[in-house]
Scaffold this active site. Structure first.
Site, mmCIF file in Angstrom:
data_model
loop_
_atom_site.group_PDB
_atom_site.id
_atom_site.type_symbol
_atom_site.label_atom_id
_atom_site.label_comp_id
_atom_site.label_asym_id
_atom_site.label_seq_id
_atom_site.Cartn_x
_atom_site.Cartn_y
_atom_site.Cartn_z
ATOM 1 N N PHE A 1 -67.478 13.912 85.333
ATOM 2 C CA PHE A 1 -66.274 14.717 85.591
ATOM 3 C C PHE A 1 -65.054 13.979 85.060
ATOM 4 O O PHE A 1 -64.901 12.792 85.340
ATOM 5 C CB PHE A 1 -66.073 14.955 87.095
ATOM 6 C CG PHE A 1 -67.017 15.968 87.654
ATOM 7 C CD1 PHE A 1 -66.863 17.312 87.349
ATOM 8 C CD2 PHE A 1 -68.069 15.579 88.458
ATOM 9 C CE1 PHE A 1 -67.753 18.259 87.839
ATOM 10 C CE2 PHE A 1 -68.961 16.509 88.956
ATOM 11 C CZ PHE A 1 -68.806 17.851 88.644
ATOM 12 N N HIS A 2 -64.222 14.676 84.314
ATOM 13 C CA HIS A 2 -62.961 14.041 83.905
ATOM 14 C C HIS A 2 -61.823 15.027 83.679
ATOM 15 O O HIS A 2 -60.698 14.622 83.411
ATOM 16 C CB HIS A 2 -63.167 13.211 82.632
ATOM 17 C CG HIS A 2 -63.264 14.050 81.390
ATOM 18 N ND1 HIS A 2 -64.400 14.702 81.026
ATOM 19 C CD2 HIS A 2 -62.334 14.351 80.448
ATOM 20 C CE1 HIS A 2 -64.195 15.363 79.899
ATOM 21 N NE2 HIS A 2 -62.942 15.179 79.529
ATOM 22 N N ARG A 3 -62.097 16.341 83.754
ATOM 23 C CA ARG A 3 -61.031 17.315 83.491
ATOM 24 C C ARG A 3 -59.943 17.208 84.545
ATOM 25 O O ARG A 3 -60.257 17.180 85.763
ATOM 26 C CB ARG A 3 -61.553 18.753 83.564
ATOM 27 C CG ARG A 3 -62.513 19.126 82.523
ATOM 28 C CD ARG A 3 -61.875 19.715 81.295
ATOM 29 N NE ARG A 3 -62.847 19.543 80.251
ATOM 30 C CZ ARG A 3 -62.587 19.107 79.032
ATOM 31 N NH1 ARG A 3 -61.357 18.832 78.666
ATOM 32 N NH2 ARG A 3 -63.541 18.959 78.157
#
Ligand code: UD1
Length: 363
Positions: free
Chosen positions: A204-206
């Site tokens: 996850f990085h958004r």
């Protein structure tokens, strides 16, 4: 012909590598890698360059992290200096990161032709910084190289002359095929004590998932409940790590026995985990494509995707925190869709781009 290949952030490196290797033996072309510095940590940059057998960048602009305006403004100033010192004949930008847009605009204002590799993708979600980068880049580029037919359709709809658009396929698949044997030889799964198909790989990085405390906290809870069913492997992106720490969620994850957290992995290590995992839970763009190509189930925690072919043809499903569990059940019960590989995702995109470059140079 002097060509600049713009490489800023991690996903760009997998896109320029096959092209650089394809061009390096062409005597009519001199390709130079411009690393803008958006991703700069060893494991976000050097390890990946090394894995992809890229040389050190020919030019490093040294723009680190910062706000969008800081990044774009500094990039334009530094890249303009570079072009004034040593002009390129063609600038190739890839993907949709801030440098894609900033370097395209800078080159174009100096009347240097710009080619966009991975042109035409749209999420139609203007809250995503990448959507703005894609739209601006595609509004001023001279050559449009698309990874899928929806890219051609979006460009034609926005008024681009179809003659300037070439469907070249997905360059990320070239990287994967170029490195396949070496990926298979990686032993990160053994080091992490993982059995084949016995774990889920999570990324996850958004900003939409990790910048908001409540949202990130719900994701952490979801991972904890998922880890009761299957081992979770979670290499953590620096943006996500900062936020997990700021929101006091990191320790909660660390305590979980069935969640294995790690630093960002190198390309070959990460791909080996994709090869071996049962499924992927992510919000990445590139991983939606790699899993489709490998026919590994992928659940994408986003409302939309600029890569719709991974959903309509491939193994990707857009999920919410509310319906992710039913999709996980389908995968674990063997009832999940099988998927097909989209057209021209065949490891030969760099070859087709090379042909286009020779046409542009009239040689
Ligand atoms: C960027 C791209 C995104 C892409 C992602 C892949 C834009 C707008 N976003 O998002 O499209 O999917 O890369 O990873 O271009 N940081 C480090 N070390 C690094 C790199 C970043 O500590 O090597 C820190 C930065 O200082 C910043 C944060 O991580 O605080 C986010 O980095 P940034 O490059 O701004 O955005 P990404 O989320 O990585």
């Amino acid at each position: 012909m002097k060509i600049d290949l713009i490489a800023a952030a991690r996903p760009n490196f997998m896109k320029i590598a096959p092209l650089y290797h394809e061009l390096k033996n062409d005597k009519d072309v001199k390709a130079r890698i411009i690393h803008t510095g958006q991703h700069y940590d060893r494991n976000m940059f050097e390890d990946i360059f090394k894995d992809l057998e890229l040389p050190n960048p020919h030019v490093s602009l040294g723009i680190g992290g910062g706000t969008h305006a800081y990044q774009v403004g500094s990039l334009m100033i530094e890249y303009e200096k570079q072009l004034l010192k040593d002009r390129a004949d063609l600038v190739i930008v890839v993907g949709d990161v801030n440098a894609t847009m900033a370097c395209a605009v800078t080159a174009k204002k100096l009347h240097i032709p710009v080619a966009h590799l991975e042109a035409g993708l749209r999420s139609f979600d203007m809250t995503m910084p990448e959507e703005i980068n894609r739209m601006v880049t595609d509004s001023i580029s001279d050559y449009f190289w698309t990874p899928s037919i929806d890219g051609n359709e979006n460009l034609v709809r926005s008024g681009i002359d179809p003659q300037k658009i070439e469907f070249v396929g997905n360059i990320m698949i070239d990287s994967l095929e170029m490195m396949r044997e070496k990926i298979e030889r990686e032993d990160i799964d053994k080091k992490f004590n993982l059995n084949r198909k016995d774990f889920v790989l999570v990324t996850f990085h958004r900003p939409s998932n990790v910048d908001n405390k409540e949202r990130l906290s719900k994701i952490v809870d979801k991972l904890i409940s998922l880890s009761q069913k299957i081992k979770v492997v979670f290499p953590i992106h620096p943006r996500t790590l900062q936020n997990l720490k700021n929101f006091f969620l990191f320790e909660k994850l660390q305590k979980e026995k069935n969640i294995l957290i790690s630093e960002p992995l190198s390309y070959k290590q990460f791909m080996k985990l994709i090869f071996e995992c049962r499924f992927v839970l992510t919000d990445s763009g590139g991983i939606q494509e790699e899993t489709t190509y490998l026919k590994i189930p992928c659940l994408t925690l986003r409302d939309n995707t600029e890569r719709p072919v991974t959903v309509t043809k491939g193994t990707n499903t857009l999920v919410t925190l509310e319906n992710v569990d039913e999709n996980i059940e389908k995968i674990l019960n063997g009832n999940y869709k099988k998927g097909e590989i989209p057209l021209l995702w065949d490891g030969k995109t760099a070859l087709r781009v090379h042909k286009e470059i020779r046409k542009i140079g009239n040689f």
